[in-house]
Design a protein around this motif. Structure first.
Motif, PDB file in Angstrom:
ATOM      1  N   GLN A  39       1.016  -1.329   0.016  1.00 31.92           N
ATOM      2  CA  GLN A  39      -0.001   0.006   0.278  1.00 31.92           C
ATOM      3  C   GLN A  39       0.877   1.037   0.049  1.00 31.92           C
ATOM      4  O   GLN A  39       0.652   2.290  -0.623  1.00 31.92           O
ATOM      5  CB  GLN A  39      -0.875  -0.025   1.162  1.00 31.92           C
ATOM      6  CG  GLN A  39      -2.096  -0.930   1.062  1.00 31.92           C
ATOM      7  CD  GLN A  39      -2.989  -0.783   2.268  1.00 31.92           C
ATOM      8  OE1 GLN A  39      -2.836  -0.274   3.128  1.00 31.92           O
ATOM      9  NE2 GLN A  39      -4.256  -1.661   2.277  1.00 31.92           N
ATOM     10  N   ALA A  40       1.852   1.208   0.833  1.00 30.64           N
ATOM     11  CA  ALA A  40       2.880   2.228   0.842  1.00 30.64           C
ATOM     12  C   ALA A  40       3.503   2.785  -0.417  1.00 30.64           C
ATOM     13  O   ALA A  40       3.628   3.854  -1.057  1.00 30.64           O
ATOM     14  CB  ALA A  40       3.937   2.130   1.816  1.00 30.64           C
ATOM     15  N   THR A  41       3.758   1.623  -1.132  1.00 36.51           N
ATOM     16  CA  THR A  41       4.344   1.561  -2.675  1.00 36.51           C
ATOM     17  C   THR A  41       3.264   2.179  -3.426  1.00 36.51           C
ATOM     18  O   THR A  41       3.790   2.947  -4.219  1.00 36.51           O
ATOM     19  CB  THR A  41       4.942   0.420  -3.033  1.00 36.51           C
ATOM     20  OG1 THR A  41       5.682  -0.232  -2.020  1.00 36.51           O
ATOM     21  CG2 THR A  41       5.595   0.359  -4.697  1.00 36.51           C
ATOM     22  N   ALA A  42       2.222   1.737  -3.288  1.00 31.30           N
ATOM     23  CA  ALA A  42       1.125   2.117  -4.487  1.00 31.30           C
ATOM     24  C   ALA A  42       0.867   3.645  -4.125  1.00 31.30           C
ATOM     25  O   ALA A  42       0.674   4.770  -4.998  1.00 31.30           O
ATOM     26  CB  ALA A  42      -0.235   1.319  -4.156  1.00 31.30           C
ATOM     27  N   ASP A  43       0.765   4.120  -2.721  1.00 26.13           N
ATOM     28  CA  ASP A  43       0.683   5.408  -2.488  1.00 26.13           C
ATOM     29  C   ASP A  43       1.626   6.231  -2.865  1.00 26.13           C
ATOM     30  O   ASP A  43       1.539   7.456  -3.758  1.00 26.13           O
ATOM     31  CB  ASP A  43       0.747   5.675  -0.956  1.00 26.13           C
ATOM     32  CG  ASP A  43      -0.536   5.322  -0.305  1.00 26.13           C
ATOM     33  OD1 ASP A  43      -1.527   4.627  -1.067  1.00 26.13           O
ATOM     34  OD2 ASP A  43      -0.540   5.066   1.098  1.00 26.13           O
ATOM     35  N   THR A  44       2.858   6.010  -2.843  1.00 30.55           N
ATOM     36  CA  THR A  44       4.030   6.767  -3.482  1.00 30.55           C
ATOM     37  C   THR A  44       4.087   6.745  -4.988  1.00 30.55           C
ATOM     38  O   THR A  44       4.373   7.717  -5.624  1.00 30.55           O
ATOM     39  CB  THR A  44       5.739   6.046  -2.931  1.00 30.55           C
ATOM     40  OG1 THR A  44       5.497   6.034  -1.506  1.00 30.55           O
ATOM     41  CG2 THR A  44       6.762   6.916  -3.263  1.00 30.55           C
ATOM     42  N   PHE A  45       3.921   5.662  -5.473  1.00 33.79           N
ATOM     43  CA  PHE A  45       3.868   5.464  -7.036  1.00 33.79           C
ATOM     44  C   PHE A  45       2.795   6.254  -7.493  1.00 33.79           C
ATOM     45  O   PHE A  45       3.025   6.897  -8.535  1.00 33.79           O
ATOM     46  CB  PHE A  45       3.729   4.010  -7.515  1.00 33.79           C
ATOM     47  CG  PHE A  45       3.662   4.013  -8.871  1.00 33.79           C
ATOM     48  CD1 PHE A  45       4.858   3.933  -9.739  1.00 33.79           C
ATOM     49  CD2 PHE A  45       2.672   3.377  -9.606  1.00 33.79           C
ATOM     50  CE1 PHE A  45       4.904   3.689 -11.045  1.00 33.79           C
ATOM     51  CE2 PHE A  45       2.649   3.114 -11.067  1.00 33.79           C
ATOM     52  CZ  PHE A  45       3.616   3.432 -11.817  1.00 33.79           C
ATOM     53  N   LEU A  46       1.573   6.211  -7.240  1.00 34.25           N
ATOM     54  CA  LEU A  46       0.380   7.001  -7.660  1.00 34.25           C
ATOM     55  C   LEU A  46       0.165   8.261  -7.146  1.00 34.25           C
ATOM     56  O   LEU A  46      -0.360   9.074  -7.587  1.00 34.25           O
ATOM     57  CB  LEU A  46      -0.817   6.239  -7.609  1.00 34.25           C
ATOM     58  CG  LEU A  46      -0.890   4.719  -8.314  1.00 34.25           C
ATOM     59  CD1 LEU A  46      -2.195   3.743  -7.753  1.00 34.25           C
ATOM     60  CD2 LEU A  46      -0.841   5.149  -9.785  1.00 34.25           C
ATOM     61  N   GLY A  47       0.999   8.617  -6.110  1.00 34.74           N
ATOM     62  CA  GLY A  47       0.944  10.233  -5.508  1.00 34.74           C
ATOM     63  C   GLY A  47      -0.318  10.384  -4.850  1.00 34.74           C
ATOM     64  O   GLY A  47      -0.785  11.584  -4.633  1.00 34.74           O
ATOM     65  N   MET A  48      -0.926   9.326  -4.361  1.00 38.25           N
ATOM     66  CA  MET A  48      -2.359   9.677  -3.616  1.00 38.25           C
ATOM     67  C   MET A  48      -2.816   8.517  -2.700  1.00 38.25           C
ATOM     68  O   MET A  48      -2.219   7.273  -2.823  1.00 38.25           O
ATOM     69  CB  MET A  48      -3.613   9.567  -4.595  1.00 38.25           C
ATOM     70  CG  MET A  48      -4.593   9.908  -4.035  1.00 38.25           C
ATOM     71  SD  MET A  48      -6.138  10.001  -5.160  1.00 38.25           S
ATOM     72  CE  MET A  48      -5.848  11.551  -5.838  1.00 38.25           C
ATOM     73  N   SER A  49      -2.849   8.644  -1.542  1.00 39.25           N
ATOM     74  CA  SER A  49      -3.149   7.591  -0.531  1.00 39.25           C
ATOM     75  C   SER A  49      -4.476   7.093  -0.710  1.00 39.25           C
ATOM     76  O   SER A  49      -5.313   7.622  -1.325  1.00 39.25           O
ATOM     77  CB  SER A  49      -3.384   8.223   1.029  1.00 39.25           C
ATOM     78  OG  SER A  49      -4.350   8.999   1.137  1.00 39.25           O
ATOM     79  N   LEU A  50      -4.593   5.810  -0.200  1.00 44.11           N
ATOM     80  CA  LEU A  50      -5.990   5.280  -0.466  1.00 44.11           C
ATOM     81  C   LEU A  50      -7.145   6.004   0.129  1.00 44.11           C
ATOM     82  O   LEU A  50      -8.380   6.184  -0.236  1.00 44.11           O
ATOM     83  CB  LEU A  50      -6.076   3.927   0.294  1.00 44.11           C
ATOM     84  CG  LEU A  50      -7.185   2.908  -0.005  1.00 44.11           C
ATOM     85  CD1 LEU A  50      -7.637   2.680  -1.386  1.00 44.11           C
ATOM     86  CD2 LEU A  50      -7.199   1.614   1.036  1.00 44.11           C
ATOM     87  N   GLN A  51      -6.923   6.590   1.412  1.00 43.52           N
ATOM     88  CA  GLN A  51      -7.886   7.659   2.141  1.00 43.52           C
ATOM     89  C   GLN A  51      -8.344   8.833   1.385  1.00 43.52           C
ATOM     90  O   GLN A  51      -9.704   8.976   1.010  1.00 43.52           O
ATOM     91  CB  GLN A  51      -7.391   7.844   3.605  1.00 43.52           C
ATOM     92  CG  GLN A  51      -8.285   8.785   4.152  1.00 43.52           C
ATOM     93  CD  GLN A  51      -7.709   9.171   5.577  1.00 43.52           C
ATOM     94  OE1 GLN A  51      -6.684   8.911   5.894  1.00 43.52           O
ATOM     95  NE2 GLN A  51      -8.694   9.938   6.261  1.00 43.52           N
ATOM     96  N   GLU A  52      -7.448   9.296   0.564  1.00 46.23           N
ATOM     97  CA  GLU A  52      -7.838  10.486  -0.350  1.00 46.23           C
ATOM     98  C   GLU A  52      -8.575  10.186  -1.326  1.00 46.23           C
ATOM     99  O   GLU A  52      -9.500  10.830  -1.730  1.00 46.23           O
ATOM    100  CB  GLU A  52      -6.415  11.083  -0.740  1.00 46.23           C
ATOM    101  CG  GLU A  52      -6.557  12.356  -1.612  1.00 46.23           C
ATOM    102  CD  GLU A  52      -5.325  12.954  -1.816  1.00 46.23           C
ATOM    103  OE1 GLU A  52      -5.414  14.249  -2.513  1.00 46.23           O
ATOM    104  OE2 GLU A  52      -4.126  12.392  -1.610  1.00 46.23           O
ATOM    105  N   ALA A  53      -8.114   8.914  -2.057  1.00 48.70           N
ATOM    106  CA  ALA A  53      -8.884   8.641  -3.083  1.00 48.70           C
ATOM    107  C   ALA A  53     -10.335   8.044  -2.843  1.00 48.70           C
ATOM    108  O   ALA A  53     -11.381   8.539  -3.583  1.00 48.70           O
ATOM    109  CB  ALA A  53      -8.147   7.278  -3.842  1.00 48.70           C
TER     110      ALA A  53
END
Length: 160
Positions: A75-89
């Motif tokens: 999840q941290a990798t996805a947050d960094t890669f896509l520039g957005m946290s799951l909560q924000e999305a």
């Protein structure tokens, strides 16, 4: 360089011996210039090291906040890669359950359409909506990968 010459002799009357103080003056200037360059490099090096430490600490905190372990790291990798946290999305697309694919698509279509540039919308908001959907799709993919790996482990274990 005028300050390096002894005063009292006109410019054309100086002998070769008068150039020795000029060489000493130039070497002092080079010494000071080298000291300035070294000090600047040390400052930049310290700042870079500190920034690297902060980034490492932030990535560790993000992994812990995401749940720790392999799932948290994904999840941290996805947050960094896509520039957005799951909560924000989830907040952008106004959803609470990531597994509700129909609602994600419905909210995405609605928000994307009302923020079209041709109808007076904002391209920035539209791009945020696209990034939010990409982040949720990545989260769904991560969950599916985790579920499939758990299923494979349970099938591969010997039955008693």
């Amino acid at each position: 360089m005028q300050g390096c010459y002894p005063q009292g002799l006109p410019q054309g009357k100086r002998s070769v011996l008068w150039n020795i103080p000029l060489l000493v003056c130039i070497s002092f200037q080079a010494k000071y210039l080298a000291q300035i360059v070294i000090a600047g490099a040390q400052i930049v090096g310290r700042a870079f090291t500190q920034a690297l430490k902060q980034e490492f600490a932030a990535s560790q905190a993000a992994a812990r906040n995401a749940g720790g372990g392999k799932q948290g790291a994904k999840q941290a990798t996805a947050d960094t890669f896509l520039g957005m946290s799951l909560q924000e999305a989830k907040q952008i697309l106004n959803i609470s359950d990531v597994k509700d694919i129909d609602r994600i698509q419905k909210n995405y279509d609605h928000l994307f359409k009302i923020n079209e540039k041709s109808s007076g919308g904002s391209f920035y908001l539209q791009s945020k909506i696209v990034r939010a959907k990409e982040r949720l799709n990545e989260e769904i993919r991560i969950q599916n990968d985790t579920d499939s790996s758990k299923n494979q482990q349970s099938r591969g274990s010997p039955e008693t």
